[in-house]
Design an enzyme around this catalytic site. Structure first.
Site: not given
Ligand code: PAF
Length: 289
Positions: A33, A36-37, A150, A176
């Site tokens: 992490l 961004g997460h 993404d 981010v």
């Molecule tokens: O974006 C990601 O980290 C992955 O593609 C996800 C959505 C967690 C699926 O494994």
């Protein structure tokens, strides 16, 4: 914060919360992490009553020559970061929990899954949509939070949710960036100091397109050439694609007047990085939907 490892347990906890009238927010991640997460978790915290984050490095979205085995994993550190953000639950399933022996069912968004990253990573989006469907069925969230970085994944998940009538609202959060513009990514950890500098060319190329669009250029072919020229300035970086597309159907657009996604992917050494901006058509990058 509680750590859950079984799908049954995660479903029961979510069900109980929803029965108590609480809104469940879900942040699917593959761990390693970064800010961004954490921005997704903070948005979930602000919009939902109960926040569940999954940390699962999904084998089915990696190609046979990709980085599944070396993908960074640090569940203890991830859990500590999530606890600090007041996440309520982290769902940390094993591969066997998510894919019991004999599982043969896939979810695939045909067409869209073969565009942008899907072109160079065959099967990648099928793995993503399969695991996200499973996670949605397990967690049954009211809201699910995804990062705009993404962008193709966002388009594909939105299409899947619509086509398969998933009862979940997708919330897309802005990219981010580091202070110098590099989009945050778990894969940035692979870059050595030289590559870290070289990687900035993705952002420079996007900013060149942004500047030209701000000055009134709306022809996609000319904007694409300008972006590709900037990419070519960094010979150590091997572009995969530089595309100007409709952000929902991911097909090239001839003109950006109606808005467009400018998406780039490139290899810095063996590390594949992606980045994008959204043009509103009026020359300014818009906030993601
Ligand atoms: O974006 C990601 O980290 C992955 O593609 C996800 C959505 C967690 C699926 O494994």
């Amino acid at each position: 914060m509680l750590i859950l490892t079984s799908a049954e347990e995660a479903t029961a906890i979510s069900k109980e919360a929803r029965q108590a009238g609480k809104r469940v927010g879900f942040v699917p991640t593959m761990g390693a992490l970064h800010q961004g997460h954490l921005s997704l978790v903070r948005t979930a915290r602000a919009q939902a009553d109960v926040v569940i984050t999954s940390v699962f490095v999904n084998p089915t979205q990696f190609g046979p020559t990709e980085d599944f085995s070396k993908y960074p994993r640090d569940p203890e550190k991830d859990s500590a970061m999530l606890a600090a953000e007041k996440c309520d639950y982290v769902f940390l399933p094993s591969v066997e929990e998510m894919y019991p022996p004999g599982a043969t069912t896939w979810v695939n968004v045909e067409g869209l899954s073969e565009k942008l990253d899907g072109r160079s990573r065959p099967g990648h989006f099928r793995g993503v949509t399969t695991v996200v469907s499973k996670l949605f069925n397990i967690v049954q969230p009211d809201f699910a939070f995804f990062g705009q970085k993404d962008a193709a994944q966002v388009a594909i998940i939105n299409k899947m949710v619509c086509d398969l009538n998933f009862d979940v609202r997708i919330v897309v959060c802005p990219i981010v960036r580091e202070s110098d513009g590099l989009a945050m990514s778990s894969r940035n950890a692979y870059l050595n100091p030289d590559q870290r500098k070289q990687a900035l060319v993705l952002y420079r190329a996007l900013m060149r397109v942004q500047t030209l669009a701000d000055r009134g250029e709306s022809n996609s072919a000319r904007l694409k050439v300008a972006g590709e020229q900037v990419m070519a300035e960094e010979s150590a970086v091997k572009p995969d694609y530089f595309e100007i597309v409709n952000r929902d159907v991911l097909d090239p657009v001839a003109d950006i007047s109606g808005g467009a996604l400018v998406a780039v992917a490139a290899y810095v050494g063996s590390t594949r990085l992606i980045d994008n901006i959204v043009l509103t058509g009026k020359g300014t990058a818009s906030a993601p939907r």
